[in-house]
Design an enzyme around this catalytic site. Sequence first.
Site, PDB file in Angstrom:
ATOM      1  N   ASP A  22       0.830  -1.207   0.000  1.00  0.00           N
ATOM      2  CA  ASP A  22       0.000   0.000   0.000  1.00  0.00           C
ATOM      3  C   ASP A  22       0.865   1.258   0.000  1.00  0.00           C
ATOM      4  O   ASP A  22       1.970   1.267   0.550  1.00  0.00           O
ATOM      5  CB  ASP A  22      -0.915  -0.031   1.244  1.00  0.00           C
ATOM      6  CG  ASP A  22      -2.111   0.888   1.079  1.00  0.00           C
ATOM      7  OD1 ASP A  22      -2.409   1.315  -0.051  1.00  0.00           O
ATOM      8  OD2 ASP A  22      -2.758   1.183   2.112  1.00  0.00           O
ATOM      9  N   ASN A  70     -10.918  -2.472  -5.810  1.00  0.00           N
ATOM     10  CA  ASN A  70     -10.111  -1.506  -6.575  1.00  0.00           C
ATOM     11  C   ASN A  70     -10.720  -1.158  -7.941  1.00  0.00           C
ATOM     12  O   ASN A  70     -10.322  -0.177  -8.566  1.00  0.00           O
ATOM     13  CB  ASN A  70      -8.670  -2.002  -6.746  1.00  0.00           C
ATOM     14  CG  ASN A  70      -7.840  -1.933  -5.471  1.00  0.00           C
ATOM     15  OD1 ASN A  70      -6.950  -2.744  -5.244  1.00  0.00           O
ATOM     16  ND2 ASN A  70      -8.114  -0.955  -4.608  1.00  0.00           N
TER      17      ASN A  70
END
Length: 244
Positions: A22, A70
Amino acid sequence: MAHAEPQQQSAAPPRHVAIIMDGNRRWARQRNMPRVEGHRRGAEAVRATVKAAGELGIEYLTLFAFSSENWNRPLQEVDDLMGLLRLYLRRELAELHGNGVRVRVIGERDGLADDIRALIQQAETTTRDNRRITLIIALNYGGQAEIASAARRLAARALAGEIKVEDIDEDAISDHLYAPDIPVPELLLRTSGEQRLSNFMLWQCAYSELVFDDVLWPDFDGRNLEKAIATFCGRERRFGGQVG
Ligand code: IPE
Ligand code: IPE
Ligand code: MG
């Protein structure tokens, strides 16, 4: 409650490390670069991390590359991520194979483009007999979707009379996840300072040790991995059964 005694025994190094990679966009933003540059550098960090993991003797490395959520990002960003994925699968396959990496992919393949599905198939087939390290790429992956898919398959088998409803227990669910042959990760690491699971390996991480590192993913390297493993080795794993 009495204070815990200083630890006598450290945990054995993890066989399986799972990483929530991330911080790509924050990395780019900090440098006034376009988002895609963060993702590009993130793909480079993947290359370095797979190499470091092999050198550190990790047997299984799972990387969260694209979540089922996502898809909600801007279309251009999703396109960029899929483009980088194509590039990674095409360019890295020979090197991964040469380095003894076995590639596996977990997630819902139906949602991916045909050519990406073909590249995944090719990577898995080419590398299936490699034994140095197994790289599991989580793509279009969601932990809840994975458990739901296991439940659907078990229900179908029960309806077909292949199994009894009473047979549906924890082992049966584990056996119907995307990669039932892979042992669960002992260590789950997330970069960028965020401290949440974001729907990653919910079933498998029931007793994983969680380690968080502030480093943004594009800056991650073997030293960060070593540091996380050292943190893990200093933990006392209990599994609910420790005598108090
Ligand atoms: C991780 O970085 C890559 C993916 C989730 C695909 P992000 O893109 O989430 O970057 P941040 O967390 O917004 O900085
Ligand atoms: C999790 O990161 C997904 C991947 C690393 C592929 P996100 O950046 O998508 O998660 P949230 O939105 O911060 O929870
Ligand atoms: Mg993020």
